[in-house]
Write an enzyme that holds these catalytic residues in place. Sequence first.
Site, PDB file in Angstrom:
ATOM      1  N   ARG A   6       0.829  -1.209   0.000  1.00 55.89           N
ATOM      2  CA  ARG A   6       0.000   0.000   0.000  1.00 55.89           C
ATOM      3  C   ARG A   6       0.859   1.254   0.000  1.00 55.89           C
ATOM      4  O   ARG A   6       0.423   2.296  -0.490  1.00 55.89           O
ATOM      5  CB  ARG A   6      -0.931  -0.010   1.208  1.00 55.89           C
ATOM      6  CG  ARG A   6      -2.038  -1.012   1.016  1.00 55.89           C
ATOM      7  CD  ARG A   6      -3.071  -0.925   2.110  1.00 55.89           C
ATOM      8  NE  ARG A   6      -4.268  -1.624   1.690  1.00 55.89           N
ATOM      9  CZ  ARG A   6      -5.099  -2.257   2.506  1.00 55.89           C
ATOM     10  NH1 ARG A   6      -4.869  -2.265   3.805  1.00 55.89           N
ATOM     11  NH2 ARG A   6      -6.166  -2.858   2.044  1.00 55.89           N
TER      12      ARG A   6
ATOM     13  N   LYS B  91     -21.539 -15.647   1.491  1.00 56.00           N
ATOM     14  CA  LYS B  91     -22.981 -15.522   1.716  1.00 56.00           C
ATOM     15  C   LYS B  91     -23.736 -14.768   0.628  1.00 56.00           C
ATOM     16  O   LYS B  91     -23.238 -13.799   0.078  1.00 56.00           O
ATOM     17  CB  LYS B  91     -23.197 -14.760   3.018  1.00 56.00           C
ATOM     18  CG  LYS B  91     -22.657 -15.470   4.229  1.00 56.00           C
ATOM     19  CD  LYS B  91     -23.071 -14.668   5.432  1.00 56.00           C
ATOM     20  CE  LYS B  91     -22.417 -15.114   6.702  1.00 56.00           C
ATOM     21  NZ  LYS B  91     -22.415 -13.980   7.654  1.00 56.00           N
TER      22      LYS B  91
ATOM     23  N   GLY C  48     -12.057  -8.346  -1.271  1.00 58.33           N
ATOM     24  CA  GLY C  48     -10.825  -8.629  -0.537  1.00 58.33           C
ATOM     25  C   GLY C  48     -10.354 -10.063  -0.658  1.00 58.33           C
ATOM     26  O   GLY C  48      -9.197 -10.331  -1.002  1.00 58.33           O
TER      27      GLY C  48
ATOM     28  N   GLY D  85     -13.720  -3.539   0.255  1.00 57.53           N
ATOM     29  CA  GLY D  85     -15.049  -2.975   0.521  1.00 57.53           C
ATOM     30  C   GLY D  85     -15.452  -1.940  -0.516  1.00 57.53           C
ATOM     31  O   GLY D  85     -16.605  -1.877  -0.948  1.00 57.53           O
TER      32      GLY D  85
HETATM   33  P1  ADP Z   1     -14.776 -11.280  -1.089  1.00 55.64           P
HETATM   34  O1  ADP Z   1     -13.988 -10.776   0.104  1.00 55.64           O
HETATM   35  O2  ADP Z   1     -13.895 -11.530  -2.280  1.00 55.64           O
HETATM   36  O3  ADP Z   1     -15.941 -10.411  -1.389  1.00 55.64           O
HETATM   37  P2  ADP Z   1     -16.285 -13.113   0.529  1.00 55.64           P
HETATM   38  O4  ADP Z   1     -15.799 -12.433   1.763  1.00 55.64           O
HETATM   39  O5  ADP Z   1     -17.692 -12.968   0.164  1.00 55.64           O
HETATM   40  O6  ADP Z   1     -15.348 -12.730  -0.716  1.00 55.64           O
HETATM   41  O7  ADP Z   1     -16.063 -14.677   0.651  1.00 55.64           O
HETATM   42  C1  ADP Z   1     -14.836 -15.292   0.966  1.00 55.64           C
HETATM   43  C2  ADP Z   1     -15.055 -16.462   1.868  1.00 55.64           C
HETATM   44  O8  ADP Z   1     -16.006 -17.380   1.323  1.00 55.64           O
HETATM   45  C3  ADP Z   1     -13.793 -17.250   2.066  1.00 55.64           C
HETATM   46  O9  ADP Z   1     -13.391 -17.133   3.402  1.00 55.64           O
HETATM   47  C4  ADP Z   1     -14.203 -18.682   1.727  1.00 55.64           C
HETATM   48  O10 ADP Z   1     -13.680 -19.613   2.640  1.00 55.64           O
HETATM   49  C5  ADP Z   1     -15.703 -18.647   1.824  1.00 55.64           C
HETATM   50  N1  ADP Z   1     -16.324 -19.735   1.040  1.00 55.64           N
HETATM   51  C6  ADP Z   1     -16.169 -19.974  -0.277  1.00 55.64           C
HETATM   52  N2  ADP Z   1     -16.827 -21.087  -0.645  1.00 55.64           N
HETATM   53  C7  ADP Z   1     -17.397 -21.584   0.480  1.00 55.64           C
HETATM   54  C8  ADP Z   1     -18.185 -22.738   0.762  1.00 55.64           C
HETATM   55  N3  ADP Z   1     -18.516 -23.607  -0.204  1.00 55.64           N
HETATM   56  N4  ADP Z   1     -18.601 -22.929   2.029  1.00 55.64           N
HETATM   57  C9  ADP Z   1     -18.260 -22.066   2.994  1.00 55.64           C
HETATM   58  N5  ADP Z   1     -17.506 -20.956   2.804  1.00 55.64           N
HETATM   59  C10 ADP Z   1     -17.072 -20.712   1.557  1.00 55.64           C
HETATM   60 MG    MG Z   2     -14.372 -10.913   2.225  1.00 57.98          MG
END
Ligand code: ADP
Ligand code: MG
Length: 396
Positions: free
Chosen positions: A36, A203, A353, A376
């Site tokens: 960063r 989620k 992230g 974010g």
């Molecule tokens: P980003 O930060 O890229 O927006 P998220 O925070 O929404 O992504 O999601 C990342 C998390 O989703 C990771 O910690 C990963 O372990 C979890 N994840 C991915 N696939 C599954 C799954 N099938 N069951 C449970 N958790 C999952």
């Molecule tokens: Mg995330």
Amino acid sequence: MNKKTIKDLDFKGKKVLLRVDFNVPIKDGVIQSDKRITAAMPTIKEVVKAGGKVILFSHLGRIKEEADKAKGDLAPVAKHLAKLLGQEVKFVNATKGKELEDAINSMKEKEIVMFQNTRYEDLNNKAESKNSPELGKYWASLGDVFVNDAFGTAHRAHASNVGIASNIKESAVGLLVQNELEMLGKGLDKPVKPFVAIIGGAKVSDKIAVIENLLTKADKILIGGGMAYTFLKAQGHAVGNSLVEDDYIDLAKKFLAESNGKILLPIDHAIASTYADEDRKVTDGIDIPEGTMALDLGDKSIKMYEESLTGSKTVVWNGPMGVAEFENFKQGTESVAKAIVKQPGVFSVIGGGDSAAAAIKLGFEDKFTHISTGGGASLTYMEGKVLPGIEAIQNK
Ligand code: ADP
Ligand code: MG
């Protein structure tokens, strides 16, 4: 991009308030990654070159009580930056007051002063994070112009971005923010078709607005990660112990009904008996056996998603396709990443992230057109929402 950039401002002899994102990982006073810091250097160098007096500031971590101040101390960052720039960076261990004002008022052109963690001010009724009007006004009074180059906090209205921008005559975005806006804008606002969006992660509830926004723009949406199983349950499939948000099943049904077949869901899965890095077992079909949970795309789904990406000219990706942190459940994420970057002439963007971290860890850092530096903030952009820290900057 309709916001003023540093090319639109004259910095000569001016006190330039430059908000950067120096929220770096620090352990026992040692910086663990200076990414960063290096990312902010092009703007710092440009303003120095133009004869500005550079006043740098950033947040670092969260400051909730006096005891948090030690680990939020920006002094090691100032020292490291000085080394990288080969130029003195005078660090002021204060966020307001006479010492800071004197340091700024005695600056000469091309000099750099950096002040302490803006979130030290959160000890005064969260003045920084809640954008206290007095604090924004005070900080604005210390300079002549404001440059926001902190993309990572652009989705928040804080005193150190929105507060200052609303109280100063001239403002612009820095080079890092400009690049983020141009890249995300190209991917999301003017996508060359076919445009494929890939949405995964944990989620549905975190990604509702992203799905809604992309449904109106993308030709296809590939869904993976934990959120896929809420959609599959909505279609009446067995999901075993997979991650499901029962409160969102109706919404998932609605998205499927309104998507005109744009939404693709996994057709098989890599499963485990618990949330652990067990041996990878793949289901035959779409239903997930009782007593197991799906942690990644299965082989047929991987193939289907690879084929869906063929010929795509724009790909926007948010959220891993499985638990990419586990060695045995990273294939889905890795295969999709490979399939994206091998499309000829594709414009590929990753936001979020965990997705960015997974792609970098898997060795794709230089293969995508753009990997956003702000988790974010890029998510907010993908939701089609305004970023307050950018909105507050003057238009061209
Ligand atoms: P980003 O930060 O890229 O927006 P998220 O925070 O929404 O992504 O999601 C990342 C998390 O989703 C990771 O910690 C990963 O372990 C979890 N994840 C991915 N696939 C599954 C799954 N099938 N069951 C449970 N958790 C999952
Ligand atoms: Mg995330």
